[in-house]
Design a protein around this motif. Structure first.
Motif, PDB file in Angstrom:
ATOM      1  N   THR A  43       0.836  -1.200   0.000  1.00  0.00           N
ATOM      2  CA  THR A  43       0.000   0.000   0.000  1.00  0.00           C
ATOM      3  C   THR A  43       0.871   1.250   0.000  1.00  0.00           C
ATOM      4  O   THR A  43       2.039   1.212   0.418  1.00  0.00           O
ATOM      5  CB  THR A  43      -0.907   0.033   1.243  1.00  0.00           C
ATOM      6  N   GLN A  44       0.256   2.352  -0.455  1.00  0.00           N
ATOM      7  CA  GLN A  44       0.994   3.610  -0.429  1.00  0.00           C
ATOM      8  C   GLN A  44       1.289   4.031   1.004  1.00  0.00           C
ATOM      9  O   GLN A  44       2.323   4.644   1.290  1.00  0.00           O
ATOM     10  CB  GLN A  44       0.201   4.704  -1.155  1.00  0.00           C
ATOM     11  N   ALA A  45       0.403   3.667   1.923  1.00  0.00           N
ATOM     12  CA  ALA A  45       0.627   3.976   3.340  1.00  0.00           C
ATOM     13  C   ALA A  45       1.872   3.251   3.857  1.00  0.00           C
ATOM     14  O   ALA A  45       2.648   3.794   4.661  1.00  0.00           O
ATOM     15  CB  ALA A  45      -0.585   3.581   4.166  1.00  0.00           C
ATOM     16  N   ALA A  46       2.061   2.022   3.371  1.00  0.00           N
ATOM     17  CA  ALA A  46       3.249   1.275   3.785  1.00  0.00           C
ATOM     18  C   ALA A  46       4.508   1.970   3.281  1.00  0.00           C
ATOM     19  O   ALA A  46       5.499   2.101   4.016  1.00  0.00           O
ATOM     20  CB  ALA A  46       3.181  -0.155   3.260  1.00  0.00           C
ATOM     21  N   VAL A  47       4.477   2.424   2.045  1.00  0.00           N
ATOM     22  CA  VAL A  47       5.634   3.122   1.484  1.00  0.00           C
ATOM     23  C   VAL A  47       5.901   4.411   2.249  1.00  0.00           C
ATOM     24  O   VAL A  47       7.054   4.772   2.508  1.00  0.00           O
ATOM     25  CB  VAL A  47       5.425   3.408  -0.012  1.00  0.00           C
ATOM     26  N   SER A  48       4.837   5.098   2.635  1.00  0.00           N
ATOM     27  CA  SER A  48       4.992   6.314   3.434  1.00  0.00           C
ATOM     28  C   SER A  48       5.695   5.997   4.754  1.00  0.00           C
ATOM     29  O   SER A  48       6.539   6.755   5.231  1.00  0.00           O
ATOM     30  CB  SER A  48       3.627   6.953   3.700  1.00  0.00           C
ATOM     31  N   GLY A  49       5.332   4.844   5.333  1.00  0.00           N
ATOM     32  CA  GLY A  49       5.991   4.421   6.570  1.00  0.00           C
ATOM     33  C   GLY A  49       7.464   4.126   6.349  1.00  0.00           C
ATOM     34  O   GLY A  49       8.317   4.497   7.161  1.00  0.00           O
ATOM     35  N   TYR A  50       7.768   3.466   5.205  1.00  0.00           N
ATOM     36  CA  TYR A  50       9.169   3.204   4.892  1.00  0.00           C
ATOM     37  C   TYR A  50       9.937   4.522   4.792  1.00  0.00           C
ATOM     38  O   TYR A  50      11.060   4.652   5.296  1.00  0.00           O
ATOM     39  CB  TYR A  50       9.310   2.464   3.561  1.00  0.00           C
ATOM     40  N   ALA A  51       9.328   5.501   4.104  1.00  0.00           N
ATOM     41  CA  ALA A  51       9.998   6.782   3.869  1.00  0.00           C
ATOM     42  C   ALA A  51      10.246   7.542   5.164  1.00  0.00           C
ATOM     43  O   ALA A  51      11.226   8.295   5.275  1.00  0.00           O
ATOM     44  CB  ALA A  51       9.169   7.636   2.915  1.00  0.00           C
TER      45      ALA A  51
END
Length: 308
Positions: A43-51
């Motif tokens: 999910t894009q939310a997961a990528v946001s968390g990675y960032a």
């Protein structure tokens, strides 16, 4: 932790760390969070968390240069659009296989599943192995013997100042690396037996020498423990019909001397001892077929010895 499969480490450690590091690498190449999410199937939310630094990163994995090299190849391939999902999967599977072969996955597995300690397990790579099964049984036997020793109330009085140990060989031993024992030795502290750690192969010296010398003459002898030489123990052994044998305390050529003495006798006594020498504490060895049987004898002798 009890049972832990290597696949769980891949699922819970390797893949989350890989996604975090790969997402970061793609973002550094100018990808949008949405594009990264689509490429990695998250999910894009997961990528946001990675960032934002909230992704899972196990440094035991990222500290290995192969991990960073794989991430860079994947990121470069995706960024240049000359790497498809199949090729990426092959790269990732190759990394996982290399990490299972005495690599970070193996190290994490051993750290979090104590039953693997000291085994040198490679079942992930080579499948079930009779030699590994034999090593597991040897280590388990030494662990059981150490527990019996720790529970004994009588043996502490006969633990040498240098400490005691119990060792057991894998079948057909050829050197100290084939003997499992307790690292750091076992000590008596205020009348109680302290076992510092679980057994490992290749950590004993004097007990290993005794086992190897005895095993060459009598292959049924695979185990030994050492106690402080005390006439009460020796008398208890004789009363139980156990043959005792005295040898010179010197360390020089001890294994050869013992082997020669056993060959001359054509038997290996179950209780072998020396009276010490300058700088050498008097030590008695109890020999037997397994660590458990050796400690059972030692505890029995200790109980009889403290009763006299």
């Amino acid at each position: 932790m009890g049972l832990l499969l290597p696949q769980e480490i891949v699922t819970e450690r390797v893949l989350p760390t890989l996604r975090t590091e790969l997402a970061t690498a793609l973002l550094e190449r100018g990808w949008t969070q949405r594009a990264v999410a689509e490429q990695l199937g998250v999910t894009q939310a997961a990528v946001s968390g990675y960032a934002s630094g909230k992704g899972t990163v196990d440094e035991r994995l990222t500290d290995d240069p192969r991990f960073g090299e794989t991430v860079e190849r994947l990121a470069d391939g995706f960024d240049a659009d000359d790497l498809d999902e199949y090729e990426a999967m092959v790269e990732i599977l190759e990394l996982i296989r290399s990490f299972e072969d005495r690599g970070p996955i193996c190290a994490i597995h051993e750290a979090e599943m104590p039953a693997l300690e000291g085994l040198g397990c490679d079942v992930c790579v080579r499948g079930a192995d009779d030699a590994v099964a034999a090593d597991r049984e040897t280590l388990a036997n030494v662990r059981r013997a150490a527990r019996t020793l720790r529970a004994s109330g009588s043996i502490a009085a006969f633990v040498p100042n240098v400490g005691t140990n119990v060792g057991m060989a894998r079948p057909d031993p050829v050197g100290p690396a084939d003997i499992a024992a307790i690292p750091g030795r076992i000590h008596a502290v205020r009348g109680r037996i302290e076992v510092p750690s679980n057994p490992e192969f290749g950590v004993s010296e004097h007990v290993s020498r005794m086992i190897l010398a005895a095993n060459e003459v009598d292959p049924t002898i695979l185990a030994a423990c050492n106690l402080r030489t005390d006439e009460r123990l020796l008398e208890a052994a004789r009363e139980r019909g156990l043959e005792t044998f005295a040898f010179d305390a010197g360390y020089e050529d001890r294994t050869d001397r013992l082997r020669s003495a056993f060959e001359t006798r054509e038997t290996v006594p179950r209780v072998v001892y020396h009276e010490g020498a300058f700088g050498i504490e008097p030590i008695t060895y109890v020999l037997g077929e397994s660590a458990v049987s050796v400690i059972d004898i030692a505890v029995d002798l200790g109980t009889a010895g403290t009763a006299t």
